[in-house]
Design an enzyme around this catalytic site. Sequence first.
Site, PDB file in Angstrom:
ATOM      1  N   PHE A  37       1.029  -1.354   0.072  1.00 17.93           N
ATOM      2  CA  PHE A  37       0.124   0.237  -0.047  1.00 17.93           C
ATOM      3  C   PHE A  37       0.890   1.274   0.073  1.00 17.93           C
ATOM      4  CE2 PHE A  37      -4.162   1.678   0.710  1.00 17.93           C
ATOM      5  CZ  PHE A  37      -5.027   0.652   0.168  1.00 17.93           C
ATOM      6  N   GLN A  82      -7.654  15.069   3.835  1.00 18.75           N
ATOM      7  CA  GLN A  82      -6.796  14.218   2.921  1.00 18.75           C
ATOM      8  C   GLN A  82      -7.664  14.207   1.569  1.00 18.75           C
ATOM      9  OE1 GLN A  82      -6.166   9.921   3.132  1.00 18.75           O
ATOM     10  NE2 GLN A  82      -3.920  10.633   2.903  1.00 18.75           N
ATOM     11  N   HIS A 118      -8.197  12.334  -1.930  1.00 19.92           N
ATOM     12  CA  HIS A 118      -7.755  10.896  -2.901  1.00 19.92           C
ATOM     13  C   HIS A 118      -7.550  11.341  -4.083  1.00 19.92           C
ATOM     14  CE1 HIS A 118      -7.588   7.027  -4.116  1.00 19.92           C
ATOM     15  NE2 HIS A 118      -7.159   6.508  -2.955  1.00 19.92           N
ATOM     16  N   LEU A 169     -14.645   6.072  -4.192  1.00 24.49           N
ATOM     17  CA  LEU A 169     -13.455   5.906  -4.076  1.00 24.49           C
ATOM     18  C   LEU A 169     -12.797   4.782  -5.344  1.00 24.49           C
ATOM     19  CD1 LEU A 169     -10.830   6.931  -2.823  1.00 24.49           C
ATOM     20  CD2 LEU A 169     -10.905   5.092  -1.472  1.00 24.49           C
ATOM     21  N   GLU A 221      -6.512   2.623  -5.077  1.00 25.69           N
ATOM     22  CA  GLU A 221      -5.046   2.726  -5.618  1.00 25.69           C
ATOM     23  C   GLU A 221      -4.644   1.739  -6.588  1.00 25.69           C
ATOM     24  OE1 GLU A 221      -3.041   5.344  -1.823  1.00 25.69           O
ATOM     25  OE2 GLU A 221      -1.973   3.563  -2.496  1.00 25.69           O
ATOM     26  N   ARG A 254      -0.285  10.294  -2.801  1.00 23.78           N
ATOM     27  CA  ARG A 254      -1.701  10.668  -2.908  1.00 23.78           C
ATOM     28  C   ARG A 254      -1.591  11.941  -3.077  1.00 23.78           C
ATOM     29  NH1 ARG A 254      -5.414   7.227   1.361  1.00 23.78           N
ATOM     30  NH2 ARG A 254      -5.011   5.186   0.353  1.00 23.78           N
ATOM     31  N   HIS A 272     -11.404  12.789   1.262  1.00 24.30           N
ATOM     32  CA  HIS A 272     -11.402  11.209   1.789  1.00 24.30           C
ATOM     33  C   HIS A 272     -11.082  11.205   3.489  1.00 24.30           C
ATOM     34  CE1 HIS A 272     -10.726   7.283   1.249  1.00 24.30           C
ATOM     35  NE2 HIS A 272      -9.515   7.137   1.807  1.00 24.30           N
ATOM     36  N   ARG A 315      -2.265  10.926   6.424  1.00 22.43           N
ATOM     37  CA  ARG A 315      -2.588   9.569   6.734  1.00 22.43           C
ATOM     38  C   ARG A 315      -1.903   8.922   5.730  1.00 22.43           C
ATOM     39  NH1 ARG A 315      -6.809   5.732   5.951  1.00 22.43           N
ATOM     40  NH2 ARG A 315      -7.431   7.015   4.068  1.00 22.43           N
TER      41      ARG A 315
HETATM   42  C1  FAD Z   1     -14.065   5.042   0.654  1.00 20.92           C
HETATM   43  C2  FAD Z   1     -13.213   4.763   1.664  1.00 20.92           C
HETATM   44  C3  FAD Z   1     -12.105   3.806   1.829  1.00 20.92           C
HETATM   45  C4  FAD Z   1     -11.349   3.709   2.843  1.00 20.92           C
HETATM   46  N1  FAD Z   1     -10.435   2.587   2.885  1.00 20.92           N
HETATM   47  C5  FAD Z   1      -9.446   2.708   3.828  1.00 20.92           C
HETATM   48  C6  FAD Z   1      -8.558   1.502   3.868  1.00 20.92           C
HETATM   49  O1  FAD Z   1      -8.399   0.760   2.925  1.00 20.92           O
HETATM   50  N2  FAD Z   1      -7.829   1.502   5.047  1.00 20.92           N
HETATM   51  C7  FAD Z   1      -7.974   2.311   6.181  1.00 20.92           C
HETATM   52  O2  FAD Z   1      -7.201   2.057   7.094  1.00 20.92           O
HETATM   53  N3  FAD Z   1      -8.820   3.197   6.154  1.00 20.92           N
HETATM   54  C8  FAD Z   1      -9.731   3.343   5.063  1.00 20.92           C
HETATM   55  N4  FAD Z   1     -10.601   4.432   5.161  1.00 20.92           N
HETATM   56  C9  FAD Z   1     -10.516   5.233   6.289  1.00 20.92           C
HETATM   57  C10 FAD Z   1     -11.624   4.704   7.430  1.00 20.92           C
HETATM   58  O3  FAD Z   1     -12.592   3.758   6.952  1.00 20.92           O
HETATM   59  C11 FAD Z   1     -11.873   5.429   8.426  1.00 20.92           C
HETATM   60  O4  FAD Z   1     -11.221   6.384   8.801  1.00 20.92           O
HETATM   61  C12 FAD Z   1     -12.456   4.647   9.539  1.00 20.92           C
HETATM   62  O5  FAD Z   1     -13.183   3.479   9.177  1.00 20.92           O
HETATM   63  C13 FAD Z   1     -13.262   5.342  10.484  1.00 20.92           C
HETATM   64  O6  FAD Z   1     -13.854   4.764  11.454  1.00 20.92           O
HETATM   65  P1  FAD Z   1     -14.551   5.423  12.722  1.00 20.92           P
HETATM   66  O7  FAD Z   1     -15.149   4.226  13.892  1.00 20.92           O
HETATM   67  O8  FAD Z   1     -14.011   6.531  13.378  1.00 20.92           O
HETATM   68  O9  FAD Z   1     -16.031   5.931  12.081  1.00 20.92           O
HETATM   69  P2  FAD Z   1     -17.292   5.371  11.090  1.00 20.92           P
HETATM   70  O10 FAD Z   1     -17.003   3.906  10.880  1.00 20.92           O
HETATM   71  O11 FAD Z   1     -17.411   6.454  10.173  1.00 20.92           O
HETATM   72  O12 FAD Z   1     -18.589   5.610  12.132  1.00 20.92           O
HETATM   73  C14 FAD Z   1     -18.955   6.703  12.714  1.00 20.92           C
HETATM   74  C15 FAD Z   1     -20.109   6.376  13.490  1.00 20.92           C
HETATM   75  O13 FAD Z   1     -20.343   7.367  14.277  1.00 20.92           O
HETATM   76  C16 FAD Z   1     -22.174   7.366  14.260  1.00 20.92           C
HETATM   77  N5  FAD Z   1     -22.448   8.820  14.453  1.00 20.92           N
HETATM   78  C17 FAD Z   1     -21.896   9.982  13.787  1.00 20.92           C
HETATM   79  N6  FAD Z   1     -22.558  11.006  14.070  1.00 20.92           N
HETATM   80  C18 FAD Z   1     -23.398  10.634  15.026  1.00 20.92           C
HETATM   81  C19 FAD Z   1     -24.299  11.259  15.791  1.00 20.92           C
HETATM   82  N7  FAD Z   1     -24.510  12.463  15.935  1.00 20.92           N
HETATM   83  N8  FAD Z   1     -25.162  10.437  16.848  1.00 20.92           N
HETATM   84  C20 FAD Z   1     -24.969   9.116  16.816  1.00 20.92           C
HETATM   85  N9  FAD Z   1     -24.134   8.603  16.130  1.00 20.92           N
HETATM   86  C21 FAD Z   1     -23.491   9.300  15.263  1.00 20.92           C
HETATM   87  C22 FAD Z   1     -22.372   6.947  12.881  1.00 20.92           C
HETATM   88  O14 FAD Z   1     -23.746   6.325  12.875  1.00 20.92           O
HETATM   89  C23 FAD Z   1     -21.261   5.690  12.781  1.00 20.92           C
HETATM   90  O15 FAD Z   1     -22.032   4.548  13.489  1.00 20.92           O
HETATM   91  C24 FAD Z   1     -11.455   4.476   4.102  1.00 20.92           C
HETATM   92  C25 FAD Z   1     -12.328   5.594   3.931  1.00 20.92           C
HETATM   93  C26 FAD Z   1     -13.484   5.523   2.993  1.00 20.92           C
HETATM   94  C27 FAD Z   1     -14.170   6.859   2.960  1.00 20.92           C
END
Ligand code: FAD
Lengths: 236, 594, 124, 120
Positions: free
Chosen positions: B133, B254, B256, B266, B269, B300, B366, B408
């Site tokens: 990666f 960031q 992408h 997305l 890559e 990126r 992203h 990142r």
């Molecule tokens: C298309 C894409 C591909 C990616 N690919 C990768 C990858 O290959 N490798 C990597 O390491 N990272 C990747 N990332 C980044 C990574 O996915 C995220 O940074 C990570 O999953 C964030 O996890 P999280 O638990 O912080 O938030 P999230 O999974 O976004 O969860 C947020 C949670 O908060 C809740 N929430 C938000 N606001 C409220 C509110 N007001 N009240 C109640 N609930 C709320 C939502 O319902 C949700 O359950 C990618 C991101 C994207 C967009």
Amino acid sequence: MATITFKINRFNPDDERRGHFMQKYQVEAKKGDTILDCLNRIKWKQDGSLTFRRSCRSGICGSCAMTIDGVNNLACEVQVMALKRDTITVEPLRGYTVIKDLVVSLDPLVKGMLKVKPYMITKTPPPTDQERLQSPEEREKLDGLYECILCGSCTSSCPSFWADKEYIGPHAFLKAYRFVADTRDEAPREHLEPLDDKHGLWRCHTIFNCVEACPKDLNPTKAISELKKALVNDKF
Amino acid sequence: MSTIDPETIHDVEGVPVHSVHRHDVIIVGAGLAGMRAAVEASDEFDVAVLSKVFPTRSHSGGAQGGIAASLANEEEDHWEWHMFDTVKGSDYLGDQDAIEIMVKEAPVVVREFEHYGTPFSRTPEGRIAQRKFGGHTKDFGRGGPILRACYAADRTGHALLHNLYEVCIKKEVRFYPEFYALSLIIRDNVCRGLVAWDVINGGVHVFHAKAVMFGTGGYGKVFEITSNALANTGDGLSLVLRAGLPLEDMEFVQFHPTGLYLQGILVSEAARGEGGYIINDKGERFMERYAPDKMELAPRDLVSRSIQTEINEGRGIGGEAYVYCDLRHLGEDAIMKKLPQIHELAWKFLHVDCTKEPIPIQPTAHYSMGGIPTNKDAQVLADGKERPVEGFYAAGECACVSVHGGNRLGTNSLLEASLFGRRAGKSMVRFLRGTREFPELPADAAKLAIKEIERFLSADGGERVADIREDLQGKMTDECGIFRSAEKLEAMVKDLGELEKRFEKIKIDDRSNKFNSDLLEAIELGHMLEFSELIVAGALKREESRGAHSRTDFPKRDDEKWLKHTLAWKKGDEITFDYKPVIITRFQPKERTY
Amino acid sequence: MRVIKHYRIHLGTLAWILHRLSGLALIFYMLIHLWVIHHLIVGEKSFDGVMEFLSTPLFKFLEIGLIGVIMYHLFNGLRVILIDMGVMVEKQKMLFGFTVVVWLAAWLWVSTVMVMRFGGLPFI
Amino acid sequence: MRYKETVRSGGALLWYFQRVSGVFLAVVLFLHVYIIHVALKDELTFHAIADRVATPLWKVIDISFLVVALFHGLYGAWIVFDDYIHKPWMRITLFAALSIVALLALILGILTILPFQVGG
Ligand SMILES: Cc1cc2nc3c(=O)[nH]c(=O)nc-3n(C[C@H](O)[C@H](O)[C@H](O)COP(=O)(O)OP(=O)(O)OC[C@H]3O[C@@H](n4cnc5c(N)ncnc54)[C@H](O)[C@@H]3O)c2cc1C
Ligand code: HEM
Ligand code: SF4
Ligand code: F3S
Ligand code: FES
């Protein structure tokens, strides 16, 4: 660019007397627009009260399952142009209680899933500082099983579910088989037993609507046939 | 301060208020961070998870590529190498003590996932498979790319998220799916719970807790083109701001390079990794002008900036804001075998068959590097530096520990979310073992939230929420996007002021309580307007280019003045700033070249 | 409450509905059939009388239809059993196609023989 | 969200038997149709049938055919009712009705097949 008429099946919980009714909206759609894009456009520009679930808009979260021209699918994955129609009918998933417009209660979906103990059950502790080993061939058995996004399209398309609201449902069968097929799971019986139920496997009449409906191209019927075999073998 | 009594809360002018729910731990967010914390804390304590979308709909499920850990299953690897790459990737803004913890514990966390049942892809020996990666290298950057990203086909996030949900079911974690957090209850630096809106039935609920954790994810939705979900509106950030707490490094966003045109979805890559070209309107592979060595495979931020330059200078396809990612020369066989997902995405979302046509792409917002300042134990810091808020934790994309600094590395964020989610769980358990009592709930706990709901439900101006949001997204993309300058950012400050004024005059079509997504979109817009101010103000202050933050008027990194984290508060309409030093332990800042 | 008026009828749904209907029809037929052949014990006259009555072209025609129904239930039943055994689950549409072909072939064969023996149908 | 044990009624063996009986019926029924409508040279008369039914082998085949078909058919009908009828009293009534029909048909069928003797 084309003008598409959307016929949307609506329901307002605050006005239950009115019940379900069809409402028409006109939307300008261009190449690349999905059904979800059009619904958003209606909500954002014409009628903010139109209600539906959506989040990822890339077919991975499972929020936007609905019945589009008589078939369940993800609104965010269906290209308007691909339907080649100027009137498109959109309805909430059949078989679930409608909360509002295109939003349905997912309680039966969760309930069905909870019945099959949807988690890996192990009896021996895992090795320390190491993963459990699983050969690529063993892992391959999980392909087509773990990808389920819990959208509910399959169960909502199944005539057995229409007839019995407590039917465990193809999504849960798929989930159960995901663990039965996993070489790391040490208690396949615990996932199988709950299926031998009057709302369970035997209600499946191999209708294949679930397969036709699954937006992730999974095959619940295949899992079902494996489960049926396993359960019957288990009884002898 | 009097205690809230469930009996005394009544319907307040049409907004139903429901009784108080009590749980030892209340977690907002059911992504990787939130659910991983729940799994950790639920063995000993009563844990509830609130999420505005059904748990498995969280955006963590969208991640494709992988989760980084120096397992060395495929080839030699060491946590020190992983640490170096992360520090360098962060453009030396990452705190090295936190990074060290992350890279050291990464193998433990990934193996735990395996023990829980995540269906990782496997090596022939049966171990967790790993892939290359961007930015991950051998031997402190001296070797080539390294196999470090653990993956489950191209659905790593999905596999991890669903697995965590399963474990939560097993551990009988209480879920409140489709509950929307409205405000935090913090008094005297003690977090006492929060107020939330029941999306399905309508109604304000008070949640009383000994510990609260935020895992509310990112805010890509403030930009027009983003890979993020529609639900990624960064609510958690402004809830924290409104509670009088600071946010850290918000200017680092960031982009992408390859998002599907207009959709932003997305294109991984891998498209470039397998040899795809990026071409402009004239058919030139313009990357040879920006990175003659690495061409399309440059990092990126560099590729994103190059694409944006082409577009800005009118060499987008037909003068429009996109260029082509061309895979056709790879041949149909190779595309279908190695890049089936990309083929599917382009077909499903653009109606483009990438074996026959090039894919229209543009850079897409992203990931947000900044967020709620926390320490290594995921405690939220009241002053952004040292003093934690009692009983308040945060992890995942909404938090800033800061392991990503200015930029990142791919696959480090799934790691961060699960690893610091786990740490938050552990540290809440430690905290709860010491506290037995629930902190007192103030009687006016729900007042602000109810006011907010009432205001929106009766909003009857002339402005559509969606119009304001679109303007915000468009302006943020133009004026605070990939390229920034004092001039643009100052314009944005003004624009934000106007947008906020328009926001006062919004109108809501839907006035019902049940599943009122019209109402939620209004609340979300309020949040976005609020923290966007900090992104813009932070970017305006930071007069240098570092990582994802690129100032055309200050194109160089300036370690002398800016090797520090931004902390920003909002008091009324005023934004106040403070800065804190970057923690540097093993790797001294060097120029970042690839 | 029934909200959706139409759900598209896929091949599998069609096969299932026909299987149900044919199964139910067969029970009905089976019971009548039992009543018919019970004339065997009533006596030769009685049985031959019934048989003669049933040999009118109308009944022969109905019988051909009946054979069709039986054959459908039979071959589709076998198809269902094959699927339950995991055979061709991924190619269910092709399997359905085979089923239909075999069903029609068998039906055609039996009914031709019957018609030939009857000396042709009145309108052939 | 707690896992709750449901009351279960099984159904595995009945389901399995429905398949086995189906296969059995497929063989016998095909034979039945073949012999009566295809292979038979003469008219369908009392003697033609009586001669065949009189042999012990055919007796066994016909009786098992009868029993299995009744079971398969009426259990099949129950499957259909089970899908659509959810009111307990209606279920009980229907179940009773099916059982009675099964019993009567069985008696009638056995009475028809048993009396024939070779040469009689
Ligand atoms: C298309 C894409 C591909 C990616 N690919 C990768 C990858 O290959 N490798 C990597 O390491 N990272 C990747 N990332 C980044 C990574 O996915 C995220 O940074 C990570 O999953 C964030 O996890 P999280 O638990 O912080 O938030 P999230 O999974 O976004 O969860 C947020 C949670 O908060 C809740 N929430 C938000 N606001 C409220 C509110 N007001 N009240 C109640 N609930 C709320 C939502 O319902 C949700 O359950 C990618 C991101 C994207 C967009
Ligand atoms: C000829 C060979 C036969 C075969 C191979 C066969 C096979 C099957 C199978 C596999 C099923 C189960 C379908 C399901 O669970 O979805 C079934 C159901 C049924 N069968 Fe048969 N069957 C045969 C003959 C008969 C006969 C003679 C009758 C009538 C007396 C009959 C009546 C039924 C009924 C009523 C059902 C239930 C239909 C349903 O569940 O939808 N079958 N059959
Ligand atoms: S099996 Fe397919 S249709 Fe069913 S819930 Fe999973 S993804 Fe949706
Ligand atoms: S549609 Fe229903 S009946 Fe079985 S094959 Fe699928 S679950
Ligand atoms: S919006 Fe996520 S699947 Fe459609």
